[in-house]
Design a protein around this motif. Structure first.
Motif, PDB file in Angstrom:
ATOM      1  N   MET A   1       0.808  -0.959  -0.010  1.00  0.00           N
ATOM      2  CA  MET A   1      -0.015   0.143   0.076  1.00  0.00           C
ATOM      3  C   MET A   1       0.851   1.077  -0.231  1.00  0.00           C
ATOM      4  SD  MET A   1      -3.399   0.430  -0.206  1.00  0.00           S
ATOM      5  CE  MET A   1      -4.574   1.519   0.156  1.00  0.00           C
ATOM      6  N   SER A   2       0.712   2.193  -0.863  1.00  0.00           N
ATOM      7  CA  SER A   2       1.483   3.370  -1.042  1.00  0.00           C
ATOM      8  C   SER A   2       0.835   4.400  -0.255  1.00  0.00           C
ATOM      9  CB  SER A   2       2.002   3.709  -2.567  1.00  0.00           C
ATOM     10  OG  SER A   2       0.475   4.079  -3.204  1.00  0.00           O
ATOM     11  N   LEU A   3       1.636   5.483   0.009  1.00  0.00           N
ATOM     12  CA  LEU A   3       1.057   6.890   0.594  1.00  0.00           C
ATOM     13  C   LEU A   3       0.345   7.564  -0.502  1.00  0.00           C
ATOM     14  CD1 LEU A   3       4.271   7.964   2.745  1.00  0.00           C
ATOM     15  CD2 LEU A   3       2.207   6.871   3.436  1.00  0.00           C
ATOM     16  N   VAL A   4      -0.582   8.361  -0.414  1.00  0.00           N
ATOM     17  CA  VAL A   4      -1.447   9.129  -1.315  1.00  0.00           C
ATOM     18  C   VAL A   4      -0.547  10.361  -1.558  1.00  0.00           C
ATOM     19  CG1 VAL A   4      -3.474  10.190  -1.755  1.00  0.00           C
ATOM     20  CG2 VAL A   4      -3.547   7.934  -0.699  1.00  0.00           C
ATOM     21  N   LEU A   5      -0.282  10.782  -2.487  1.00  0.00           N
ATOM     22  CA  LEU A   5       0.359  11.876  -2.988  1.00  0.00           C
ATOM     23  C   LEU A   5      -0.565  13.316  -3.295  1.00  0.00           C
ATOM     24  CD1 LEU A   5       3.196  13.318  -3.516  1.00  0.00           C
ATOM     25  CD2 LEU A   5       3.098  12.681  -5.880  1.00  0.00           C
ATOM     26  N   GLY A   6      -0.372  14.334  -2.618  1.00  0.00           N
ATOM     27  CA  GLY A   6      -1.168  15.278  -2.924  1.00  0.00           C
ATOM     28  C   GLY A   6      -0.207  16.477  -3.671  1.00  0.00           C
ATOM     29  N   GLY A  65      -5.016  22.358   2.097  1.00  0.00           N
ATOM     30  CA  GLY A  65      -5.965  21.661   3.166  1.00  0.00           C
ATOM     31  C   GLY A  65      -6.940  21.073   2.349  1.00  0.00           C
ATOM     32  N   GLY A  66      -7.413  21.233   1.196  1.00  0.00           N
ATOM     33  CA  GLY A  66      -8.470  20.499   0.450  1.00  0.00           C
ATOM     34  C   GLY A  66      -7.480  19.267   0.134  1.00  0.00           C
ATOM     35  N   LEU A  67      -6.464  19.346  -0.179  1.00  0.00           N
ATOM     36  CA  LEU A  67      -6.015  17.961  -0.543  1.00  0.00           C
ATOM     37  C   LEU A  67      -5.712  17.026   0.516  1.00  0.00           C
ATOM     38  CD1 LEU A  67      -2.974  19.155  -2.980  1.00  0.00           C
ATOM     39  CD2 LEU A  67      -4.808  17.768  -3.714  1.00  0.00           C
ATOM     40  N   ALA A  68      -5.561  17.635   1.882  1.00  0.00           N
ATOM     41  CA  ALA A  68      -5.516  16.911   2.982  1.00  0.00           C
ATOM     42  C   ALA A  68      -6.866  16.216   3.420  1.00  0.00           C
ATOM     43  CB  ALA A  68      -4.977  17.872   4.148  1.00  0.00           C
ATOM     44  N   GLY A  69      -7.835  17.200   3.204  1.00  0.00           N
ATOM     45  CA  GLY A  69      -9.051  16.431   3.475  1.00  0.00           C
ATOM     46  C   GLY A  69      -9.659  15.521   2.336  1.00  0.00           C
ATOM     47  N   ALA A  70      -9.129  15.560   1.259  1.00  0.00           N
ATOM     48  CA  ALA A  70      -9.489  14.376   0.228  1.00  0.00           C
ATOM     49  C   ALA A  70      -8.839  13.196   0.434  1.00  0.00           C
ATOM     50  CB  ALA A  70      -9.287  15.051  -1.234  1.00  0.00           C
ATOM     51  N   GLY A  71      -7.843  13.127   1.275  1.00  0.00           N
ATOM     52  CA  GLY A  71      -7.057  12.029   1.522  1.00  0.00           C
ATOM     53  C   GLY A  71      -5.606  11.956   1.331  1.00  0.00           C
ATOM     54  N   ALA A  72      -4.846  12.907   0.925  1.00  0.00           N
ATOM     55  CA  ALA A  72      -3.695  12.936   0.766  1.00  0.00           C
ATOM     56  C   ALA A  72      -2.710  13.059   1.992  1.00  0.00           C
ATOM     57  CB  ALA A  72      -3.123  14.335   0.093  1.00  0.00           C
ATOM     58  N   GLN A  73      -1.555  12.158   2.012  1.00  0.00           N
ATOM     59  CA  GLN A  73      -0.799  11.913   3.157  1.00  0.00           C
ATOM     60  C   GLN A  73       0.666  12.697   3.024  1.00  0.00           C
ATOM     61  OE1 GLN A  73      -1.578   7.650   2.267  1.00  0.00           O
ATOM     62  NE2 GLN A  73      -1.499   7.430   4.373  1.00  0.00           N
ATOM     63  N   VAL A  74       0.872  13.030   1.860  1.00  0.00           N
ATOM     64  CA  VAL A  74       2.157  13.819   1.808  1.00  0.00           C
ATOM     65  C   VAL A  74       2.103  14.796   0.435  1.00  0.00           C
ATOM     66  CG1 VAL A  74       3.126  11.883   0.300  1.00  0.00           C
ATOM     67  CG2 VAL A  74       4.672  13.645   1.452  1.00  0.00           C
ATOM     68  N   LEU A  75       2.876  15.776   0.387  1.00  0.00           N
ATOM     69  CA  LEU A  75       2.501  16.830  -0.581  1.00  0.00           C
ATOM     70  C   LEU A  75       3.618  17.040  -1.378  1.00  0.00           C
ATOM     71  CD1 LEU A  75       0.587  19.582   1.467  1.00  0.00           C
ATOM     72  CD2 LEU A  75      -0.489  17.974   0.133  1.00  0.00           C
ATOM     73  N   ASP A  91       1.521  24.029   7.521  1.00  0.00           N
ATOM     74  CA  ASP A  91       0.735  24.513   8.666  1.00  0.00           C
ATOM     75  C   ASP A  91      -0.692  24.374   8.453  1.00  0.00           C
ATOM     76  OD1 ASP A  91       3.103  25.123  10.310  1.00  0.00           O
ATOM     77  OD2 ASP A  91       2.722  27.240  10.124  1.00  0.00           O
ATOM     78  N   ALA A  92      -1.202  24.822   7.109  1.00  0.00           N
ATOM     79  CA  ALA A  92      -2.575  24.474   6.763  1.00  0.00           C
ATOM     80  C   ALA A  92      -3.227  23.302   6.734  1.00  0.00           C
ATOM     81  CB  ALA A  92      -2.722  25.544   5.385  1.00  0.00           C
ATOM     82  N   SER A  93      -2.253  22.253   6.097  1.00  0.00           N
ATOM     83  CA  SER A  93      -2.596  21.030   5.779  1.00  0.00           C
ATOM     84  C   SER A  93      -2.511  19.994   6.873  1.00  0.00           C
ATOM     85  CB  SER A  93      -2.065  20.521   4.494  1.00  0.00           C
ATOM     86  OG  SER A  93      -0.610  20.693   4.775  1.00  0.00           O
ATOM     87  N   GLY A  94      -1.392  20.206   7.781  1.00  0.00           N
ATOM     88  CA  GLY A  94      -0.799  19.283   8.596  1.00  0.00           C
ATOM     89  C   GLY A  94       0.091  18.181   7.998  1.00  0.00           C
ATOM     90  N   LEU A  95       0.339  18.288   6.775  1.00  0.00           N
ATOM     91  CA  LEU A  95       1.229  17.397   6.073  1.00  0.00           C
ATOM     92  C   LEU A  95       2.367  17.741   5.540  1.00  0.00           C
ATOM     93  CD1 LEU A  95      -1.509  16.236   3.307  1.00  0.00           C
ATOM     94  CD2 LEU A  95      -1.203  14.936   5.529  1.00  0.00           C
ATOM     95  N   PRO A  96       3.487  16.715   5.562  1.00  0.00           N
ATOM     96  CA  PRO A  96       4.726  17.317   5.058  1.00  0.00           C
ATOM     97  C   PRO A  96       4.893  17.399   3.750  1.00  0.00           C
ATOM     98  CG  PRO A  96       4.702  14.898   5.619  1.00  0.00           C
ATOM     99  CD  PRO A  96       3.323  15.484   5.986  1.00  0.00           C
ATOM    100  N   LEU A  97       5.596  18.184   3.233  1.00  0.00           N
ATOM    101  CA  LEU A  97       5.969  18.641   1.938  1.00  0.00           C
ATOM    102  C   LEU A  97       7.326  18.031   1.420  1.00  0.00           C
ATOM    103  CD1 LEU A  97       5.127  20.355  -0.666  1.00  0.00           C
ATOM    104  CD2 LEU A  97       6.331  22.200   0.470  1.00  0.00           C
ATOM    105  N   ILE A  98       7.269  17.586   0.254  1.00  0.00           N
ATOM    106  CA  ILE A  98       8.656  16.812  -0.315  1.00  0.00           C
ATOM    107  C   ILE A  98       8.989  18.311  -0.801  1.00  0.00           C
ATOM    108  CG2 ILE A  98       9.855  15.425  -1.910  1.00  0.00           C
ATOM    109  CD1 ILE A  98       7.433  13.357  -1.404  1.00  0.00           C
TER     110      ILE A  98
END
Length: 231
Positions: A1-6, A65-75, A91-98
């Motif tokens: 299972m892979s991480l979901v990319l936003g 934030g929208g991508l996080a809400g849609a299920g992204a796990q990393v941006l 800060d807005a998404s709570g997700l790490p950014l590559i």
């Protein structure tokens, strides 16, 4: 299972599509289900990242934030200049950014070069100067009048100009950096590789978007650890 990319995209659309094609090409897959799930917000309405005032930041934060809400796990974000808003996005998404700037700077260090030329916007160049210094590398930029020529060419590429004239002008700008002492070259604008390829440059050539795509594949397939949020 892979991480979901936003993916925060649309800056510009052609560069985003180029990044997504590279992402697909670098994924080791024998069937559809082996590919990474990607949620992309291709939003050409993001305010110009080269305009003073930071108007792009709140829009990028909303997108993240929208991508996080849609299920992204990393941006990921295939726009160098927009990385000035990286902290706001996380800060807005709570997700790490590559971080594309960090990925490209690391790739430059791995070439063994000591002085690195960068083709990019003024905002991107500020970031690259900082990130290259952290790698112990010198930064080589264009003189002011040639930087203005780069910016004019950038907007022509965004308008759909990919022909011989644009390619020749971008190659000439790369040659200016070589003449100034660059030992490696970073395409630090995602439009630059649309009209400039490695075989046209007599130096190690780092396409920041290409390296970002490779890192996204490695992180999403968990070959490499995901980045962490800043404390």
């Amino acid at each position: 299972m892979s991480l979901v990319l936003g993916v925060l995209g649309g800056m510009g659309p052609a560069a985003t599509l180029d990044f997504l094609a590279k992402l697909q090409a670098y994924t080791p897959a024998e069937r559809d289900q082996d590919h990474i799930r990607v949620l992309a917000d291709i939003n050409p309405q993001v305010p110009d990242r080269n305009t003073p005032g930071g108007a792009a930041g709140p829009v990028l934060a909303e997108m993240a934030g929208g991508l996080a809400g849609a299920g992204a796990q990393v941006l990921a974000m295939p726009c160098n200049t927009a990385h000035a808003h990286a902290d706001l996005i996380m800060d807005a998404s709570g997700l790490p950014l590559i971080d594309m700037i960090a990925v490209a700077a690391q790739a430059a260090a791995e070439t063994g070069a000591h002085r690195v030329g960068v083709l990019g916007t003024k905002g991107a160049l500020r970031l690259y100067r900082e990130y290259l210094a952290a790698q112990g590398l010198g930064f080589v930029g264009l003189p002011a009048e040639r930087q203005e020529a780069f910016m004019a060419l950038l907007y022509r590429i965004k308008a759909g100009e990919f022909g011989a004239a644009a390619r020749n002008e971008m190659r000439a700008l790369a040659e200016d950096l070589m003449a100034a002492g660059a030992e490696a070259l970073i395409a630090g604008c995602t439009e630059a590789p649309l009209v400039l390829s490695a075989d046209e440059v007599r130096l190690p050539f780092i396409d920041a978007g290409d390296h970002l795509a490779r890192r996204c594949v490695a992180v999403c397939l968990e070959y490499e650890p995901a980045p962490t949020l800043p404390l």
